[in-house]
Scaffold this active site. Structure first.
Site, PDB file in Angstrom:
ATOM      1  CB  ALA A 155      20.793 -35.449 -17.559  1.00  0.00           C
ATOM      2  CE1 TYR A 200      21.988 -35.096 -23.235  1.00  0.00           C
ATOM      3  CE2 TYR A 200      21.125 -34.382 -25.232  1.00  0.00           C
ATOM      4  CZ  TYR A 200      21.107 -34.625 -23.913  1.00  0.00           C
ATOM      5  OH  TYR A 200      20.145 -33.774 -23.349  1.00  0.00           O
ATOM      6  CB  THR A 207      16.904 -34.835 -25.292  1.00  0.00           C
ATOM      7  OG1 THR A 207      17.361 -34.268 -26.339  1.00  0.00           O
ATOM      8  CG2 THR A 207      17.563 -36.324 -25.394  1.00  0.00           C
TER       9      THR A 207
END
Length: 279
Positions: free
Chosen positions: A59, A124, A100
């Site tokens: 990632a 992100y 996440t």
């Protein structure tokens, strides 16, 4: 055979280590072996290898830099993930996608459920969530696993930074109003391997148990590492960063419990073992 992307990162490294320990045939790759943003290369590579499962740890994770590099971040986290998912679909392989806490709005003080208030406040977080959507659109045999505050032996992380600074400085300022759970990759890796061998598909949260602020985490690191550096607790407003950080990163583990997976040990226990591993 299980394929692991991002083997040079903290998590990919420990996943390959765990699979090897279990005598499960595996292959760990990184960008030198395969550019995940190259659709044709990914399709060809995975169809030749024919893994039963791909654990996708690769990632773009530079949270602040992503604010200036949205296109590159998207290319890796969204389209790279889409390429892997399509390749898995073509050979009917399972996929584990690592996501996440940044996908949530980061507000409140209760743990987010897996279907909680999705509202990322950073590039992100946005790209990681778009990656989740790609996986869910393309595949039936998928696991989306959201994690937070990651640390492992292979790579840089908060603990290594605190130890380095703790040896150099008498005091440090660390934010006290962002609350979450650290995640030790050596504890997460066995869970991901268990998932890969199961068919309990869906979305999960997986971190070490217990919550703390970054300042509390830093204080425990100093104490347990035997460093005499004082940690001053400061609000986020006094520590400007390019990308917005979640104030609340608490994640509910209900989906793990409901599906019979083991919870990870407490973060304090993980920290003790990690400090021994670092030595």
């Amino acid at each position: 055979m299980i394929l692991v992307t991002g083997v040079n990162g903290q998590l990919g490294f420990d996943v390959v280590k765990e699979l090897t320990k279990r005598n499960i045939e595996c292959l760990g790759i990184d960008r030198e072996e395969l550019d995940i943003t190259d659709k044709d290369a990914v399709g060809k590579y995975i169809s030749n290898l024919k893994p039963e499962c791909v654990i996708h740890c690769a990632a773009y994770t530079a949270v602040d830099r992503a604010e200036d590099e949205e296109e590159i971040c998207s290319k890796v986290n969204v389209y790279g993930t889409e390429n892997i998912a399509n390749a898995c679909k073509n050979i009917d392989a399972k996929m584990i996608y690592i996501s996440t806490d940044y996908v949530f709005d980061g507000q409140g003080d209760t743990p987010f459920e897996v279907n909680g208030n999705i509202k990322p406040h950073s590039i992100y977080g946005k790209t990681k969530y778009e990656g989740e959507l790609k996986v869910k659109e393309i595949l039936d045999k998928y696991f989306v696993v959201r994690i937070s505050w990651v640390f492992g032996v292979n790579g840089n992380n908060f603990i290594k930074t605190m130890i380095r600074l703790g040896k150099e400085k008498e005091s440090l300022n660390v934010v006290c109003d962002q609350i979450g759970s650290p995640t030790y990759t050596a504890d997460l890796a066995p869970l991901l391997c268990d998932m890969a061998l199961s068919e309990k598909y869906g979305t999960y949260h997986a971190t070490n148990e217990g919550y703390c602020s970054w300042a509390e985490f830093a204080s425990e690191i100093m104490k347990r590492a035997g460093l005499n550096c004082r940690v001053n607790q400061i609000p986020t407003s006094e520590y400007p960063a390019k990308a917005a950080r979640p104030f609340n990163s608490r994640l509910s583990k209900k989906s793990l419990v409901d599906n019979g997976f083991n919870l990870l040990p407490s973060w304090e226990d993980a920290l003790d073992r990690y400090l021994i591993e670092l030595k």
